[in-house]
Design an enzyme around this catalytic site. Structure first.
Site, PDB file in Angstrom:
ATOM      1  CB  ALA A   1     -12.998   6.034  26.735  1.00  0.00           C
TER       2      ALA A   1
ATOM      3  CG  MET B   1      -8.070  -3.610  30.683  1.00  0.00           C
ATOM      4  SD  MET B   1      -6.317  -3.954  30.990  1.00  0.00           S
ATOM      5  CE  MET B   1      -5.974  -5.118  29.690  1.00  0.00           C
TER       6      MET B   1
ATOM      7  CG  HIS C   1     -10.447  -8.523  40.119  1.00  0.00           C
ATOM      8  ND1 HIS C   1     -10.494  -9.858  40.386  1.00  0.00           N
ATOM      9  CD2 HIS C   1      -9.769  -8.388  38.941  1.00  0.00           C
ATOM     10  CE1 HIS C   1      -9.876 -10.525  39.416  1.00  0.00           C
ATOM     11  NE2 HIS C   1      -9.424  -9.659  38.536  1.00  0.00           N
TER      12      HIS C   1
ATOM     13  CE  LYS D   1     -13.431  -9.305  37.268  1.00  0.00           C
ATOM     14  NZ  LYS D   1     -13.487  -9.041  35.818  1.00  0.00           N
TER      15      LYS D   1
ATOM     16  CB  THR E   1      -8.497 -14.920  35.740  1.00  0.00           C
ATOM     17  OG1 THR E   1      -8.343 -13.822  34.839  1.00  0.00           O
ATOM     18  CG2 THR E   1      -7.183 -15.629  35.928  1.00  0.00           C
TER      19      THR E   1
HETATM   20  N1  LIG Z   1      -8.347 -10.422  29.697  1.00  0.00           N
HETATM   21  C1  LIG Z   1      -7.615  -9.644  30.498  1.00  0.00           C
HETATM   22  O1  LIG Z   1      -6.403  -9.834  30.671  1.00  0.00           O
HETATM   23  C2  LIG Z   1      -8.298  -8.510  31.178  1.00  0.00           C
HETATM   24  C3  LIG Z   1      -9.651  -8.388  31.068  1.00  0.00           C
HETATM   25  N2  LIG Z   1     -10.293  -7.337  31.622  1.00  0.00           N
HETATM   26  C4  LIG Z   1     -11.721  -7.247  31.334  1.00  0.00           C
HETATM   27  O2  LIG Z   1     -11.918  -6.266  30.340  1.00  0.00           O
HETATM   28  C5  LIG Z   1     -13.192  -5.634  30.512  1.00  0.00           C
HETATM   29  C6  LIG Z   1     -12.987  -4.128  30.587  1.00  0.00           C
HETATM   30  O3  LIG Z   1     -12.235  -3.824  31.718  1.00  0.00           O
HETATM   31  P1  LIG Z   1     -11.816  -2.306  32.089  1.00  0.00           P
HETATM   32  O4  LIG Z   1     -11.026  -1.694  30.998  1.00  0.00           O
HETATM   33  O5  LIG Z   1     -11.238  -2.393  33.444  1.00  0.00           O
HETATM   34  O6  LIG Z   1     -13.264  -1.619  32.167  1.00  0.00           O
HETATM   35  P2  LIG Z   1     -13.652  -0.081  32.016  1.00  0.00           P
HETATM   36  O7  LIG Z   1     -15.024   0.075  32.576  1.00  0.00           O
HETATM   37  O8  LIG Z   1     -12.553   0.784  32.540  1.00  0.00           O
HETATM   38  O9  LIG Z   1     -13.698   0.134  30.421  1.00  0.00           O
HETATM   39  C7  LIG Z   1     -14.724  -0.333  29.591  1.00  0.00           C
HETATM   40  C8  LIG Z   1     -15.044   0.770  28.570  1.00  0.00           C
HETATM   41  O10 LIG Z   1     -15.953   0.238  27.601  1.00  0.00           O
HETATM   42  C9  LIG Z   1     -17.033   1.156  27.448  1.00  0.00           C
HETATM   43  N3  LIG Z   1     -18.212   0.443  26.984  1.00  0.00           N
HETATM   44  C10 LIG Z   1     -19.234  -0.108  27.703  1.00  0.00           C
HETATM   45  N4  LIG Z   1     -20.130  -0.677  26.873  1.00  0.00           N
HETATM   46  C11 LIG Z   1     -19.663  -0.498  25.619  1.00  0.00           C
HETATM   47  C12 LIG Z   1     -20.155  -0.856  24.315  1.00  0.00           C
HETATM   48  N5  LIG Z   1     -21.324  -1.484  24.143  1.00  0.00           N
HETATM   49  N6  LIG Z   1     -19.414  -0.508  23.243  1.00  0.00           N
HETATM   50  C13 LIG Z   1     -18.255   0.170  23.382  1.00  0.00           C
HETATM   51  N7  LIG Z   1     -17.749   0.568  24.581  1.00  0.00           N
HETATM   52  C14 LIG Z   1     -18.448   0.217  25.677  1.00  0.00           C
HETATM   53  C15 LIG Z   1     -17.189   1.776  28.824  1.00  0.00           C
HETATM   54  O11 LIG Z   1     -17.908   2.985  28.764  1.00  0.00           O
HETATM   55  P3  LIG Z   1     -18.760   3.424  30.102  1.00  0.00           P
HETATM   56  O12 LIG Z   1     -17.736   3.642  31.168  1.00  0.00           O
HETATM   57  O13 LIG Z   1     -19.484   4.676  29.686  1.00  0.00           O
HETATM   58  O14 LIG Z   1     -19.680   2.270  30.393  1.00  0.00           O
HETATM   59  C16 LIG Z   1     -15.718   1.984  29.220  1.00  0.00           C
HETATM   60  O15 LIG Z   1     -15.205   3.180  28.677  1.00  0.00           O
HETATM   61  C17 LIG Z   1     -13.800  -6.281  31.754  1.00  0.00           C
HETATM   62  O16 LIG Z   1     -14.627  -7.341  31.370  1.00  0.00           O
HETATM   63  C18 LIG Z   1     -12.585  -6.832  32.504  1.00  0.00           C
HETATM   64  O17 LIG Z   1     -12.897  -7.936  33.309  1.00  0.00           O
HETATM   65  C19 LIG Z   1      -9.638  -6.388  32.339  1.00  0.00           C
HETATM   66  C20 LIG Z   1      -8.284  -6.480  32.526  1.00  0.00           C
HETATM   67  C21 LIG Z   1      -7.497  -7.555  31.952  1.00  0.00           C
HETATM   68  O1  LIG Z   2     -11.606  -6.665  35.555  1.00  0.00           O
HETATM   69  C1  LIG Z   2     -10.365  -6.791  35.660  1.00  0.00           C
HETATM   70  O2  LIG Z   2      -9.628  -5.897  36.083  1.00  0.00           O
HETATM   71  C2  LIG Z   2      -9.768  -8.060  35.224  1.00  0.00           C
HETATM   72  N1  LIG Z   2     -10.540  -8.932  34.635  1.00  0.00           N
HETATM   73  C3  LIG Z   2     -10.138 -10.183  34.107  1.00  0.00           C
HETATM   74  C4  LIG Z   2     -10.889 -11.318  34.761  1.00  0.00           C
HETATM   75  O3  LIG Z   2     -12.106 -11.188  35.019  1.00  0.00           O
HETATM   76  O4  LIG Z   2     -10.307 -12.374  34.983  1.00  0.00           O
HETATM   77  C5  LIG Z   2      -8.638 -10.358  34.084  1.00  0.00           C
HETATM   78  C6  LIG Z   2      -7.921  -9.739  35.252  1.00  0.00           C
HETATM   79  O5  LIG Z   2      -8.199 -10.484  36.384  1.00  0.00           O
HETATM   80  C7  LIG Z   2      -8.329  -8.290  35.419  1.00  0.00           C
END
Ligand SMILES: NC(=O)C1=CN([C@@H]2O[C@H](COP(=O)(O)OP(=O)(O)OC[C@H]3O[C@@H](n4cnc5c(N)ncnc54)[C@H](OP(=O)(O)O)[C@@H]3O)[C@@H](O)[C@H]2O)C=CC1
Ligand SMILES: O=C(O)C1=N[C@H](C(=O)O)C[C@H](O)C1
Length: 276
Positions: free
Chosen positions: A15, A18, A165, A169, A176
């Protein structure tokens, strides 16, 4: 490899920002089958993952907070199951351990794993002979920036990183930025030898210092998505590398590639550049 049908994919953090993009990308990939969508967020329980992700048709995959039954289900088919994790730094370590214990291959975008935890997971994946991909950044532009930075690091002794960011976050510095500093450190150089005694009149003014002597500065503001600058300095010149994301779709080719690759691996691999 024989064709064993579509790859069963579970999305954890379904949800989230990402997770929703991954749901769309996986549902459009002809060689993948979305079999589960996990998220702990109470307001989204039982909602259809496709509708939540903005698809016009439901996918008939409800959001659930029950991870273990989902992993058990994904491990039962003829084709190896994959779980894509975009959750939170606090739970990612346990999520990956559970997936490997069930024989489901993790593709992890969640950041914030310490070097010790990364090593533990690598040992755990090795013992289980299970592929696992931990990718701090899935965009090709960031891989190219990092490669250019590694090339530049042979010629420069001074470098700092600024990562910028959105302000939702949870972790700082970004995964990264940490990976970029590690890559610059692989030449065995110590950067940024001080030439004066510096005093920080406000703590943190000079950013954090990674092992390699590289300063990392983290900016968090609404209006930003994900951006990084690597700035090299030498007498009479500055060389700046910058990457900007304007939409989270930029990560999806990397995520789909990682899903296809992880089922061929038997150990943990850290970084997109290793599977391109
Ligand atoms: N590697 C890459 O290229 C990228 C990495 N990221 C990373 O990905 C992660 C998520 O980012 P983003 O999508 O922006 O974050 P969001 O907060 O939008 O999404 C995270 C989701 O996971 C849920 N969640 C939290 N804890 C749990 C759990 N224990 N089990 C299952 N679901 C859970 C959250 O619910 P709730 O909101 O209720 O807490 C939320 O719906 C971050 O660490 C970010 O840095 C992001 C973009 C790119
Ligand atoms: O939280 C984000 O949005 C992102 N997280 C990753 C990171 O911590 O490097 C990747 C990207 O920068 C987006």
């Amino acid at each position: 490899m024989t064709n064993q049908g579509p790859i069963p994919v579970v999305v954890n953090g379904a949800a989230g920002k990402m997770g929703r993009e991954v749901i769309k990308a996986v549902s459009e990939a002809p060689d993948m089958d979305l079999v589960g969508a996990i998220d702990t967020s109470p307001e989204h329980q039982e909602k259809d993952a496709g509708e939540l992700a903005g698809l016009s048709e439901p996918l008939e995959v409800p959001i659930t907070n029950q991870m273990e039954p989902m992993l058990a289900f994904a491990s039962q088919g003829k084709q190896q199951g994959v779980v894509v994790d975009f959750t939170h730094p606090d739970c990612v370590y346990d999520n990956v351990r559970s997936a490997i214990a069930y024989g489901v291959r993790p593709v992890v975008g969640t950041t914030g794993l310490s070097p010790q935890k990364l090593q533990d997971l690598a040992d755990f994946a090795d013992k289980a002979s299970t592929g696992c991909l931990i990718i701090p950044n899935f965009s090709i532009g960031m891989v190219l920036l990092q490669q250019a930075a590694v090339t530049a690091s042979k010629y420069f002794e001074h470098v700092e990183i600024i990562e910028l960011h959105h302000n939702q976050k949870a972790d700082a510095p970004s995964g990264t930025a940490i990976k970029t500093a590690q890559m610059l450190g692989e030449l065995g150089k110590t950067y940024n030898q001080a030439i004066v005694n510096e005093t920080e009149h406000i703590a943190g003014a000079r950013g954090s210092q990674a092992d390699e002597g590289i300063r990392i500065h983290s900016v968090r503001l609404p209006g930003l998505i994900a951006h990084q600058e690597v700035i090299f300095g030498a007498s009479g010149q500055i060389y700046t590398l910058r990457h900007d994301t304007s939409d989270r779709t930029c990560y999806m080719p990397g995520v789909l590639l990682a899903i296809r690759k992880v089922i061929q691996l038997k150990s943990l691999v850290y970084g997109l550049e290793k599977i391109l």
